[in-house]
Design an enzyme around this catalytic site. Sequence first.
Site, short mmCIF file in Angstrom:
data_model
loop_
_atom_site.label_atom_id
_atom_site.label_comp_id
_atom_site.label_asym_id
_atom_site.label_seq_id
_atom_site.Cartn_x
_atom_site.Cartn_y
_atom_site.Cartn_z
CE LYS A 156 -1.64 2.69 3.03
NZ LYS A 156 -1.37 3.97 2.29
CD GLU A 213 12.76 0.17 10.25
OE1 GLU A 213 13.13 1.11 10.97
OE2 GLU A 213 13.37 -0.91 10.17
CB CYS A 217 11.89 8.27 10.98
SG CYS A 217 12.82 7.32 9.78
P1 NAD Z 1 -0.16 9.24 9.92
O1 NAD Z 1 0.16 8.56 11.20
O2 NAD Z 1 -1.59 9.58 9.62
O3 NAD Z 1 0.36 8.38 8.70
C1 NAD Z 1 1.68 7.90 8.59
C2 NAD Z 1 1.67 6.82 7.51
O4 NAD Z 1 0.91 5.72 7.96
C3 NAD Z 1 0.97 7.27 6.21
O5 NAD Z 1 1.69 6.76 5.12
C4 NAD Z 1 -0.41 6.64 6.28
O6 NAD Z 1 -0.94 6.35 5.01
C5 NAD Z 1 -0.13 5.39 7.06
N1 NAD Z 1 -1.27 4.93 7.84
C6 NAD Z 1 -2.05 5.66 8.68
N2 NAD Z 1 -3.00 4.90 9.26
C7 NAD Z 1 -2.82 3.65 8.77
C8 NAD Z 1 -3.47 2.39 8.99
N3 NAD Z 1 -4.48 2.26 9.87
N4 NAD Z 1 -3.03 1.31 8.31
C9 NAD Z 1 -1.98 1.41 7.45
N5 NAD Z 1 -1.32 2.55 7.21
C10 NAD Z 1 -1.73 3.66 7.86
O7 NAD Z 1 0.69 10.55 9.89
P2 NAD Z 1 1.01 11.63 8.78
O8 NAD Z 1 0.36 12.92 9.18
O9 NAD Z 1 0.84 11.16 7.38
O10 NAD Z 1 2.53 11.71 9.08
C11 NAD Z 1 2.95 12.33 10.25
C12 NAD Z 1 3.56 11.40 11.23
O11 NAD Z 1 3.85 10.13 10.68
C13 NAD Z 1 4.88 11.97 11.65
O12 NAD Z 1 4.72 12.70 12.83
C14 NAD Z 1 5.77 10.79 11.83
O13 NAD Z 1 5.76 10.39 13.17
C15 NAD Z 1 5.13 9.68 11.07
N6 NAD Z 1 5.89 9.27 9.90
C16 NAD Z 1 6.98 8.52 10.09
C17 NAD Z 1 7.73 8.12 9.01
C18 NAD Z 1 8.96 7.29 9.18
O14 NAD Z 1 9.80 7.32 8.31
N7 NAD Z 1 9.08 6.53 10.25
C19 NAD Z 1 7.35 8.51 7.74
C20 NAD Z 1 6.22 9.29 7.56
C21 NAD Z 1 5.47 9.66 8.67
#
Ligand code: NAD
Length: 477
Positions: free
Chosen positions: A174, A249, A283
């Site tokens: 996804k 991760e 991250c």
């Molecule tokens: P978010 O928590 O809404 O989403 C983060 C990611 O998770 C997105 O790609 C989203 O599509 C996916 N996601 C969300 N709910 C999901 C579910 N139930 N099942 C599967 N996938 C799901 O946050 P956001 O506003 O998009 O990003 C902000 C936060 O996300 C940041 O504060 C950071 O902590 C985290 N983040 C971390 C990384 C990383 O490299 N570890 C990357 C992107 C975002």
Amino acid sequence: MQHETPLFIGGEWVEASSGARLAVENPATGETIGWVACADVADLDRALDAAARGFAEWRITGAFDRAALLRRAADLLRDRAEAIAPVMTREQGKPLAEALGEVRGAADMLDWLAEEARRSYGRIVPARSAGIDQHVIRDAIGPVAAFTPWNFPINQAVRKLGAAIATGCSIILKGPEETPASVAALVRALSDAGLPPGVVNLVFGRPAEISAHLIAHPVIRKVSFTGSTPVGRQLAALAGRHLKRITLELGGHAPVIVAADADLDRAAAVMAASKFRNAGQICIAPTRFLVEDDVHDAFVSRLVAQAEAIRVGDGLEPATTMGPLANERRFQAVERLVADALARGAELRTGGGRVGNTGSFFQPTVLTGMTPDMAAMNEEPFGPLALVSRVACLDDAVAEANRLDYGLAAYAFTGSARSMAELRNRVEAGMLSINHQGLALPELPFGGIKDSGQGSEGGSEVLEAYLNIRTITQTTL
Ligand code: NAD
């Protein structure tokens, strides 16, 4: 030009069966620049069926052929890098040079995985009696469900796609709905390299609906997620309920310990480059700067000078060194953290607000006088915020570094071998980089401890998560 990104199921690019699609925006302009197909359960079931058939074929394909395919895909990515980079910049905002580096880095990752694919050895264990052969073999765990975010649309995906392909697994990814055309370009390179239908499938849609359906489904044997810690917790619970192995991760809140004997010019230059890269949406971004008293002011003035030298703008402009935040939601989150810190007594040394009238541009920001009660010192900022605190000694720095439940990356700058040894032993992080930024190379393990995750997505450890360990014992007598 608008990009239409369909789903990739069973070797074909297809629209969602419902015809549903989501708009994709350019965070530098706020304009709609394309559309992405939005899968429903019927599409997911077709992807599951394709992944089951893809696995049946790919698991018996030799390691040599799997490696050759990965190398071909790496070459295609390198050939196409100049064309893919602007697509990523328009979707995600990062400067063109960073996008180009990401595509080339993904090619390096595929080359590394191709090499490791051929070194996935088993063992022969000496037997207690004559005539008995005891083998430990490692083979593909099965179809994988993977979830990757928008901050590194290609590099987050390549670690999972490449590891699945290297081990003989099939995978349903996804991808990030915010940056679909970038990840589709990676999948296209794999497909053009000759991957059989069903080995890699790409879907987009409503994240919670897709993860709930795929993780629970009996075809899926393994889950891999990159994203925030709260979502990781939910998916780990779901995987636990269905007894699926999971790699996570998750978020970080990296401390940067600057000792009194550090090379301050180097510390400020290296950490500013790392902090403001991708507008801080990384991250492993350095976040809590813990600076020894004697050098605090000298370090802060250097860090501020570095932050003020950054050119914020549309990533497509050659002079730009930092683009916008990925969306307005991120902008508001970062703005709230700055307001909270200032209300609680932090001092704004540079930045702190919006750049321009359009797009989600946030200034490179340095705050000093940070204290543990401030929200930014506890929540992952995921934005261009350098948070500086004064510490009296290294012990205090280590205590603050380890205070949070996060344990992803950490950085330290010191001229003392004794301090380096001390920090190696005491800082609780999956990755520690001392006196330089040396993280995230394909040949090094990439992953967190504590609440930052489980498992590794790099190094010679990278394939373990995708392999079963099985024992075969036989007698020839
Ligand atoms: P978010 O928590 O809404 O989403 C983060 C990611 O998770 C997105 O790609 C989203 O599509 C996916 N996601 C969300 N709910 C999901 C579910 N139930 N099942 C599967 N996938 C799901 O946050 P956001 O506003 O998009 O990003 C902000 C936060 O996300 C940041 O504060 C950071 O902590 C985290 N983040 C971390 C990384 C990383 O490299 N570890 C990357 C992107 C975002």
